[in-house]
Scaffold this active site. Structure first.
Site, short mmCIF file in Angstrom:
data_model
loop_
_atom_site.label_atom_id
_atom_site.label_comp_id
_atom_site.label_asym_id
_atom_site.label_seq_id
_atom_site.Cartn_x
_atom_site.Cartn_y
_atom_site.Cartn_z
N THR A 133 -6.81 1.92 -0.55
CA THR A 133 -8.09 1.54 -1.17
C THR A 133 -9.25 2.30 -0.53
O THR A 133 -9.15 2.72 0.63
CB THR A 133 -8.30 0.02 -0.98
OG1 THR A 133 -9.65 -0.29 -1.21
CG2 THR A 133 -7.98 -0.43 0.44
N TYR A 159 -8.80 -7.74 5.08
CA TYR A 159 -8.01 -6.98 4.10
C TYR A 159 -8.12 -5.49 4.36
O TYR A 159 -7.10 -4.79 4.50
CB TYR A 159 -8.49 -7.30 2.67
CG TYR A 159 -8.05 -6.29 1.63
CD1 TYR A 159 -6.70 -6.14 1.31
CD2 TYR A 159 -8.98 -5.47 0.98
CE1 TYR A 159 -6.29 -5.20 0.37
CE2 TYR A 159 -8.58 -4.54 0.04
CZ TYR A 159 -7.23 -4.40 -0.26
OH TYR A 159 -6.83 -3.48 -1.18
N1 LIG Z 1 -6.92 -3.89 -7.15
C1 LIG Z 1 -7.68 -2.86 -6.79
O1 LIG Z 1 -8.80 -2.71 -7.26
C2 LIG Z 1 -7.15 -1.85 -5.80
C3 LIG Z 1 -7.90 -0.70 -5.55
C4 LIG Z 1 -7.40 0.27 -4.68
C5 LIG Z 1 -6.18 0.07 -4.06
N2 LIG Z 1 -5.46 -1.07 -4.30
C6 LIG Z 1 -4.16 -1.22 -3.63
O2 LIG Z 1 -3.18 -1.16 -4.65
C7 LIG Z 1 -2.08 -2.01 -4.32
C8 LIG Z 1 -1.82 -2.99 -5.44
O3 LIG Z 1 -2.99 -3.77 -5.66
P1 LIG Z 1 -3.03 -4.90 -6.78
O4 LIG Z 1 -4.44 -5.16 -7.10
O5 LIG Z 1 -2.08 -4.56 -7.86
O6 LIG Z 1 -2.45 -6.14 -5.95
P2 LIG Z 1 -1.78 -7.49 -6.48
O7 LIG Z 1 -2.18 -8.54 -5.48
O8 LIG Z 1 -2.08 -7.71 -7.92
O9 LIG Z 1 -0.21 -7.20 -6.37
C9 LIG Z 1 0.46 -7.13 -5.15
C10 LIG Z 1 1.95 -7.30 -5.42
O10 LIG Z 1 2.64 -7.14 -4.18
C11 LIG Z 1 3.62 -8.17 -4.09
N3 LIG Z 1 3.87 -8.44 -2.66
C12 LIG Z 1 3.02 -9.01 -1.77
N4 LIG Z 1 3.60 -9.08 -0.56
C13 LIG Z 1 4.84 -8.54 -0.68
C14 LIG Z 1 5.91 -8.31 0.22
N5 LIG Z 1 5.82 -8.70 1.50
N6 LIG Z 1 7.03 -7.71 -0.23
C15 LIG Z 1 7.13 -7.34 -1.55
N7 LIG Z 1 6.15 -7.54 -2.45
C16 LIG Z 1 5.02 -8.14 -2.02
C17 LIG Z 1 3.03 -9.35 -4.82
O11 LIG Z 1 4.03 -10.28 -5.24
C18 LIG Z 1 2.31 -8.67 -5.98
O12 LIG Z 1 3.19 -8.52 -7.09
C19 LIG Z 1 -2.44 -2.66 -3.00
O13 LIG Z 1 -1.81 -1.94 -1.98
C20 LIG Z 1 -3.94 -2.54 -2.91
O14 LIG Z 1 -4.37 -2.47 -1.56
C21 LIG Z 1 -5.93 -2.04 -5.15
#
Ligand SMILES: NC(=O)c1ccc[n+]([C@@H]2O[C@H](COP(=O)([O-])OP(=O)(O)OC[C@H]3O[C@@H](n4cnc5c(N)ncnc54)[C@H](O)[C@@H]3O)[C@@H](O)[C@H]2O)c1
Length: 359
Positions: A133, A159
């Site tokens: 992120t 986070y």
């Molecule tokens: N949402 C955003 O705007 C954004 C922006 C930039 C980067 N990111 C990054 O992208 C990635 C996904 O983000 P998101 O918004 O889809 O998150 P999200 O919370 O919607 O999804 C996370 C997923 O990871 C799974 N998970 C959590 N812990 C786990 C574990 N120990 N083992 C296996 N699975 C596990 C959860 O069940 C869920 O399905 C993250 O790494 C986040 O840091 C998100």
């Protein structure tokens, strides 16, 4: 390519799985623990494809990860699994350290053991793509500056600190052990299948139901928004064409204050589904006490991925937001059970009323 996606039942991970299947990947293996944020309903359109498979597993289970990598003969890992909600990290940071830091460490170890067992050609082809992120860079003044790949790390929330730690681990596994790692740091995503505790889906759903639309502080905080399917396309490019050891910033050049985001949603909803009393949903906006340590502004310079990998965001913020509002209007089957049974839209991170922010 035979690709393992961690966190594939989450918001972005499910978009990546759907995109990879649509673009003809040989195999997509989704590994997800199914926390509160994981939802297999987001994969309904691809769940019966012969080149898609799901394993319920924790990335912190190193032996299981190694077994899956071997059994599925994986050629690339796209690592998205994480605890992802800033407010939850304020209330309970332990899960963030466990999954984002320790879990990434275990997954890197499993990937390294697997990679070491491949032949020369397999080793050269293999990629570990760590998805991160822009929040690892901290925040910016409201009126100047952008994050580039060279921006120093300065995370502010539990986070973002846990994500920064995981970025450092991924780079170290490349520098120290030679694991072929690529990284990407993306700005705020929005779009279909977004869990309704985050700002945009929460405001859309409260707006549909004509409930109060809570905004932290004065709504002046600025985020740089990217439509999730544009992110999924960028991630496929990074994993398949990115240079090993490099990182790529991904963003939509779409900076908006939280207040202007909420007002735009109100205007789209008013046009699509006018209120019975004829008033604008802007009347429902409610300002509530700010999140502790709230980052002021994020802004990504995506010039490197545009120049080197030929990526461009296809949706403007206006077109992407309209698509998103329409999706929520048309897909109540997806969000209604989450909203009613699994998530009470309680306020997190400050312990009072219903609210949400962009992350
Ligand atoms: N949402 C955003 O705007 C954004 C922006 C930039 C980067 N990111 C990054 O992208 C990635 C996904 O983000 P998101 O918004 O889809 O998150 P999200 O919370 O919607 O999804 C996370 C997923 O990871 C799974 N998970 C959590 N812990 C786990 C574990 N120990 N083992 C296996 N699975 C596990 C959860 O069940 C869920 O399905 C993250 O790494 C986040 O840091 C998100």
């Amino acid at each position: 390519m035979r690709i393992l996606v961690t966190g594939g039942a989450g918001f972005i991970g499910s978009a990546v799985c759907r995109h990879l299947i649509a673009s003809g990947a040989e195999l997509v293996v989704n590994v997800d623990k199914l926390t509160y944020a994981g939802n297999l309903a987001s994969l309904r359109t691809i769940e019966n494809y012969p080149n898609y498979t799901f394993h319920r597993a924790d990335i912190g289970d190193e032996a299981r990860m190694l077994d899956i990598l071997r059994a599925e003969r994986i050629e690339a890992i796209m690592h998205l699994a994480a605890e992802s909600h800033v407010d939850r990290s304020i209330d309970g940071p332990a899960a963030f350290i466990q999954t984002n830091v320790v879990g990434t460490f275990k997954l890197l170890n499993a990937a390294l053991a697997y990679w070491r067992g491949l032949d020369d050609e397999g080793q050269a082809r293999f990629r570990f793509h760590h998805v991160s992120t822009d929040e690892v860079f901290g925040d910016l003044p409201l009126d100047e500056g952008v994050f580039t790949e060279e921006s120093p790390y300065a995370p502010a929330s539990p986070y973002s600190a846990s994500k920064a730690a995981s970025d450092h681990l991924a780079r170290a596994w490349h520098r120290t052990y030679g694991l072929p790692v690529v990284l990407s740091n993306c700005s705020n995503n929005y779009g279909p299948y977004h869990f309704p505790e985050k700002l945009i889906p929460l405001v859309i759903l409260n707006g549909i139901e004509e409930r109060p639309l809570p905004i932290y502080g004065q709504g002046a905080n600025v985020r740089d928004w990217l439509y999730v399917e544009d992110h999924a396309r960028a991630l496929e490019l990074v994993v398949s064409k990115g240079t090993v050891g490099e990182s790529y910033n991904i963003g939509g050049r779409a900076e908006r204050s939280n207040l202007s985001v909420v007002e735009s949603i109100c205007d789209i909803l008013d046009a699509r589904r006018p209120r019975a009393n004829g008033k604008s949903r802007r009347d429902l906006i409610t300002f509530v006490a700010d999140r502790p340590g709230h980052d002021r502004r994020y802004a990504i310079d995506p010039a490197k991925i545009e120049r080197e990998l030929g990526w461009r965001a296809e949706e403007s913020f206006e077109s992407g937001l309209a698509l998103t509002v329409d999706w929520y209007l048309e897909n109540e089957w997806w969000w209604r059970p989450i909203r009613e049974q699994r998530y009470g839209s309680e306020r997190l991170g400050a312990g009072r009323m219903a609210n949400a922010d962009s992350t």
